[in-house]
Design a protein around this motif. Structure first.
Motif, PDB file in Angstrom:
ATOM      1  N   ALA A 229       1.071  -1.386   0.070  1.00  7.14           N
ATOM      2  CA  ALA A 229       0.122  -0.083  -0.011  1.00  7.14           C
ATOM      3  C   ALA A 229       0.489   1.421  -0.271  1.00  7.14           C
ATOM      4  CB  ALA A 229      -1.576   0.268   0.962  1.00  7.14           C
ATOM      5  N   ILE A 230       0.298   2.354  -0.828  1.00  9.56           N
ATOM      6  CA  ILE A 230       0.743   3.350  -0.322  1.00  9.56           C
ATOM      7  C   ILE A 230       0.666   4.321   1.104  1.00  9.56           C
ATOM      8  CG2 ILE A 230       0.840   6.155  -1.570  1.00  9.56           C
ATOM      9  CD1 ILE A 230       1.857   3.955  -3.662  1.00  9.56           C
ATOM     10  N   ALA A 231       1.998   4.428   1.518  1.00  8.66           N
ATOM     11  CA  ALA A 231       2.005   4.448   2.632  1.00  8.66           C
ATOM     12  C   ALA A 231       2.180   6.541   3.035  1.00  8.66           C
ATOM     13  CB  ALA A 231       3.230   4.642   3.459  1.00  8.66           C
ATOM     14  N   PHE A 232       2.714   6.223   2.308  1.00  5.04           N
ATOM     15  CA  PHE A 232       3.090   8.138   1.948  1.00  5.04           C
ATOM     16  C   PHE A 232       3.182   8.134   0.173  1.00  5.04           C
ATOM     17  CE2 PHE A 232       5.969   6.448   5.482  1.00  5.04           C
ATOM     18  CZ  PHE A 232       5.605   7.090   6.602  1.00  5.04           C
ATOM     19  N   SER A 233       2.809  10.314   0.788  1.00  5.14           N
ATOM     20  CA  SER A 233       2.539  10.432  -1.499  1.00  5.14           C
ATOM     21  C   SER A 233       3.260  11.816  -1.374  1.00  5.14           C
ATOM     22  CB  SER A 233       2.031  10.075  -2.118  1.00  5.14           C
ATOM     23  OG  SER A 233       0.217   9.952  -1.753  1.00  5.14           O
ATOM     24  N   HIS A 234       3.285  12.162  -2.556  1.00  7.97           N
ATOM     25  CA  HIS A 234       3.721  14.143  -2.832  1.00  7.97           C
ATOM     26  C   HIS A 234       3.392  14.052  -4.296  1.00  7.97           C
ATOM     27  CE1 HIS A 234       4.407  17.935  -2.185  1.00  7.97           C
ATOM     28  NE2 HIS A 234       5.556  17.703  -3.808  1.00  7.97           N
ATOM     29  N   ALA A 235       2.660  15.400  -4.435  1.00  7.29           N
ATOM     30  CA  ALA A 235       2.476  15.669  -5.651  1.00  7.29           C
ATOM     31  C   ALA A 235       2.354  17.053  -5.345  1.00  7.29           C
ATOM     32  CB  ALA A 235       1.434  15.027  -6.468  1.00  7.29           C
ATOM     33  N   SER A 236       3.195  17.943  -6.285  1.00  9.70           N
ATOM     34  CA  SER A 236       2.492  19.357  -6.422  1.00  9.70           C
ATOM     35  C   SER A 236       3.323  19.982  -8.117  1.00  9.70           C
ATOM     36  CB  SER A 236       3.414  20.135  -4.976  1.00  9.70           C
ATOM     37  OG  SER A 236       4.600  20.263  -5.304  1.00  9.70           O
ATOM     38  N   PRO A 237       2.543  21.053  -8.358  1.00 12.85           N
ATOM     39  CA  PRO A 237       2.897  21.631  -9.474  1.00 12.85           C
ATOM     40  C   PRO A 237       4.680  22.309  -8.787  1.00 12.85           C
ATOM     41  CG  PRO A 237       1.173  22.361  -8.996  1.00 12.85           C
ATOM     42  CD  PRO A 237       1.120  21.182  -7.838  1.00 12.85           C
ATOM     43  N   GLU A 238       4.633  22.656  -7.934  1.00 11.53           N
ATOM     44  CA  GLU A 238       6.395  23.584  -7.494  1.00 11.53           C
ATOM     45  C   GLU A 238       7.396  22.224  -7.513  1.00 11.53           C
ATOM     46  OE1 GLU A 238       3.345  23.729  -5.424  1.00 11.53           O
ATOM     47  OE2 GLU A 238       2.586  25.582  -6.419  1.00 11.53           O
ATOM     48  N   PRO A 239       8.562  22.931  -7.688  1.00 10.25           N
ATOM     49  CA  PRO A 239       9.248  22.138  -6.728  1.00 10.25           C
ATOM     50  C   PRO A 239       9.913  21.335  -5.113  1.00 10.25           C
ATOM     51  CG  PRO A 239      10.772  22.977  -8.689  1.00 10.25           C
ATOM     52  CD  PRO A 239       9.052  23.639  -8.588  1.00 10.25           C
ATOM     53  N   ARG A 240       9.855  20.095  -4.727  1.00  6.72           N
ATOM     54  CA  ARG A 240      10.081  20.687  -3.442  1.00  6.72           C
ATOM     55  C   ARG A 240      11.098  19.394  -2.898  1.00  6.72           C
ATOM     56  NH1 ARG A 240       7.426  24.752  -2.980  1.00  6.72           N
ATOM     57  NH2 ARG A 240       5.781  25.045  -2.320  1.00  6.72           N
ATOM     58  N   ILE A 241      10.814  19.594  -1.688  1.00  3.51           N
ATOM     59  CA  ILE A 241      11.512  17.966  -1.500  1.00  3.51           C
ATOM     60  C   ILE A 241      10.806  16.639  -0.256  1.00  3.51           C
ATOM     61  CG2 ILE A 241      14.090  17.324  -0.334  1.00  3.51           C
ATOM     62  CD1 ILE A 241      14.983  20.150  -0.917  1.00  3.51           C
ATOM     63  N   ALA A 242      11.062  15.355  -0.462  1.00  9.67           N
ATOM     64  CA  ALA A 242      10.243  15.011   0.134  1.00  9.67           C
ATOM     65  C   ALA A 242      11.222  13.690   0.808  1.00  9.67           C
ATOM     66  CB  ALA A 242       9.412  14.319  -0.508  1.00  9.67           C
ATOM     67  N   LEU A 243      11.388  14.234   2.506  1.00 10.11           N
ATOM     68  CA  LEU A 243      12.088  13.871   4.001  1.00 10.11           C
ATOM     69  C   LEU A 243      11.045  13.116   4.417  1.00 10.11           C
ATOM     70  CD1 LEU A 243      13.584  17.195   4.867  1.00 10.11           C
ATOM     71  CD2 LEU A 243      14.534  15.625   3.484  1.00 10.11           C
ATOM     72  N   VAL A 244      12.424  11.966   4.475  1.00 10.03           N
ATOM     73  CA  VAL A 244      11.354  10.410   5.713  1.00 10.03           C
ATOM     74  C   VAL A 244      12.317  10.025   5.960  1.00 10.03           C
ATOM     75  CG1 VAL A 244      11.975   8.751   3.603  1.00 10.03           C
ATOM     76  CG2 VAL A 244      10.051   8.550   5.279  1.00 10.03           C
ATOM     77  N   ASP A 245      12.436   9.429   7.069  1.00 10.10           N
ATOM     78  CA  ASP A 245      13.570   8.848   7.801  1.00 10.10           C
ATOM     79  C   ASP A 245      13.299   6.904   8.034  1.00 10.10           C
ATOM     80  OD1 ASP A 245      14.034  11.670   9.368  1.00 10.10           O
ATOM     81  OD2 ASP A 245      12.827  10.698  11.035  1.00 10.10           O
ATOM     82  N   TRP A 246      14.196   6.709   8.187  1.00 11.42           N
ATOM     83  CA  TRP A 246      14.613   5.422   7.500  1.00 11.42           C
ATOM     84  C   TRP A 246      15.094   4.323   8.377  1.00 11.42           C
ATOM     85  CZ3 TRP A 246      13.848   0.753   5.253  1.00 11.42           C
ATOM     86  CH2 TRP A 246      14.707  -0.283   5.099  1.00 11.42           C
ATOM     87  N   THR A 247      14.988   3.728   9.138  1.00 16.36           N
ATOM     88  CA  THR A 247      15.649   2.593  10.936  1.00 16.36           C
ATOM     89  C   THR A 247      16.238   1.369   9.985  1.00 16.36           C
ATOM     90  OG1 THR A 247      13.402   3.781  12.049  1.00 16.36           O
ATOM     91  CG2 THR A 247      15.137   2.337  13.290  1.00 16.36           C
ATOM     92  N   THR A 248      17.236   1.774   9.744  1.00 13.73           N
ATOM     93  CA  THR A 248      18.280   0.594   9.507  1.00 13.73           C
ATOM     94  C   THR A 248      17.624  -1.106  10.067  1.00 13.73           C
ATOM     95  OG1 THR A 248      19.996   0.829  10.721  1.00 13.73           O
ATOM     96  CG2 THR A 248      19.626   1.518   8.511  1.00 13.73           C
ATOM     97  N   ASN A 249      17.435  -0.848  11.569  1.00 10.66           N
ATOM     98  CA  ASN A 249      17.580  -2.499  12.156  1.00 10.66           C
ATOM     99  C   ASN A 249      15.874  -2.921  12.203  1.00 10.66           C
ATOM    100  OD1 ASN A 249      17.155  -0.597  13.688  1.00 10.66           O
ATOM    101  ND2 ASN A 249      17.119  -1.666  15.962  1.00 10.66           N
ATOM    102  N   THR A 250      14.701  -2.528  11.998  1.00 15.30           N
ATOM    103  CA  THR A 250      13.567  -2.594  11.650  1.00 15.30           C
ATOM    104  C   THR A 250      13.324  -2.386  10.377  1.00 15.30           C
ATOM    105  OG1 THR A 250      12.736  -0.405  12.792  1.00 15.30           O
ATOM    106  CG2 THR A 250      13.131  -2.267  14.586  1.00 15.30           C
ATOM    107  N   HIS A 251      14.210  -1.772   9.541  1.00 14.80           N
ATOM    108  CA  HIS A 251      13.366  -1.172   8.194  1.00 14.80           C
ATOM    109  C   HIS A 251      12.107  -0.926   8.154  1.00 14.80           C
ATOM    110  CE1 HIS A 251      15.950  -5.693   6.930  1.00 14.80           C
ATOM    111  NE2 HIS A 251      16.453  -4.981   6.743  1.00 14.80           N
ATOM    112  N   ARG A 252      11.920   0.353   8.602  1.00 19.87           N
ATOM    113  CA  ARG A 252      10.683   1.292   8.849  1.00 19.87           C
ATOM    114  C   ARG A 252      10.997   2.601   8.356  1.00 19.87           C
ATOM    115  NH1 ARG A 252       8.269   2.227  13.614  1.00 19.87           N
ATOM    116  NH2 ARG A 252       6.280   2.554  12.575  1.00 19.87           N
ATOM    117  N   LEU A 253       9.982   3.145   7.483  1.00 21.78           N
ATOM    118  CA  LEU A 253      10.336   4.330   7.059  1.00 21.78           C
ATOM    119  C   LEU A 253       9.303   4.921   7.634  1.00 21.78           C
ATOM    120  CD1 LEU A 253       9.721   3.973   2.683  1.00 21.78           C
ATOM    121  CD2 LEU A 253      12.182   4.561   4.059  1.00 21.78           C
TER     122      LEU A 253
END
Length: 262
Positions: A229-253
């Motif tokens: 399933a889509i957990a997060f998403s972003h769309a916009s006419p303007e340029p943006r930066i999507a930041l997400v945290d990645w936890t290595t030992n649990t493989h979670r975003l």
């Protein structure tokens, strides 16, 4: 009694930009600003869209001779940007093979020391229209990035192929990563990212783009797909930066957030 392993979290930045077809210098300028902005937010892996250097429909505007001729300077520039940001940088760019001159639609991985440590060449490259200049790649690509783990690389429609997803997953991956220029509509994404996450049991991160090119990308989505399933998403006419945290030992975003690109 043993203590639980401490969680290790790394910030990943998806540069949801609007590359202009054929405007190399303008695109490089926008990339520089966005990379610096992402680094200021603590990103240690910075990902660009497909063909972020050139725009998608560059061929009919500026041809292809510039790719090989300008590649040493382009790679030196990107390497310096990675060193400055102290991050791994995945650059979507046309690439010329130095041995035979063949041209590829590539993701090139620069380490924080500025060196090129890997490349993925789009396997499902279109042989007509705006991608007819590119040669299809012939292999899947998995790279280890410090602080994150083993990442399987895809360019846009590569994720369409269950075979490529399977061949990547069996190499032991923690995360699937795609650069894309994939607009919604008749031939837009239709569950490929969700399917890959469900089949592999690993999250999928997609750095898509916005803006006008040969297609209208204003509603194209950068996404994180988790467990089908889509957990997060972003769309916009303007340029943006999507930041997400990645936890290595649990493989979670986690902790998805959006900031400006300049």
């Amino acid at each position: 009694m043993t203590q639980a392993t401490a969680a290790s979290t790394t910030t990943i930045a998806l540069l949801h930009l609007a590359p202009r077809p054929g405007e190399i210098e303008a695109n490089r300028g926008a990339l520089e600003q966005a990379v610096r902005r992402a680094a200021a937010h603590g990103a240690r892996l910075i990902v660009t869209p497909e063909l972020a250097v050139s725009g998608y429909g560059f061929r009919d505007l500026i041809g292809t001779d510039w790719i090989a001729a300008g590649q040493p300077a382009l790679f030196a520039w990107a390497g310096a940007l990675a060193r400055e940001s102290k991050a791994s940088l995945v650059l979507g760019t046309p690439e010329a093979d130095p041995e035979d001159g063949k041209l590829f639609n590539s993701m090139v991985l620069f380490a924080p020391d500025g060196s090129v440590v890997g490349r993925h060449r789009k396997v499902n490259a279109l042989r007509v229209g705006s991608e007819s200049w590119s040669t299809p790649g012939d292999r899947t690509s998995v790279f280890t990035i410090e602080g994150i783990g083993r990442l399987g690389f895809f360019v846009c429609a590569d994720m369409y192929s269950p075979r490529l997803v399977d061949e990547t997953a069996v190499q032991g991956v923690d995360l699937l990563l795609s650069s894309a220029a994939w607009a919604p509509g008749l031939h837009g994404p239709n569950g490929e990212w969700e399917r890959a996450s469900a089949k592999t049991g690993r999250p999928v991160l997609v750095c898509n783009r916005t803006g006008k090119d040969v297609l209208d990308f204003d509603e194209a989505q950068s996404v994180a797909a988790v467990d089908g399933a889509i957990a997060f998403s972003h769309a916009s006419p303007e340029p943006r930066i999507a930041l997400v945290d990645w936890t290595t030992n649990t493989h979670r975003l986690t902790n998805w957030r959006i900031t400006g690109a300049a």
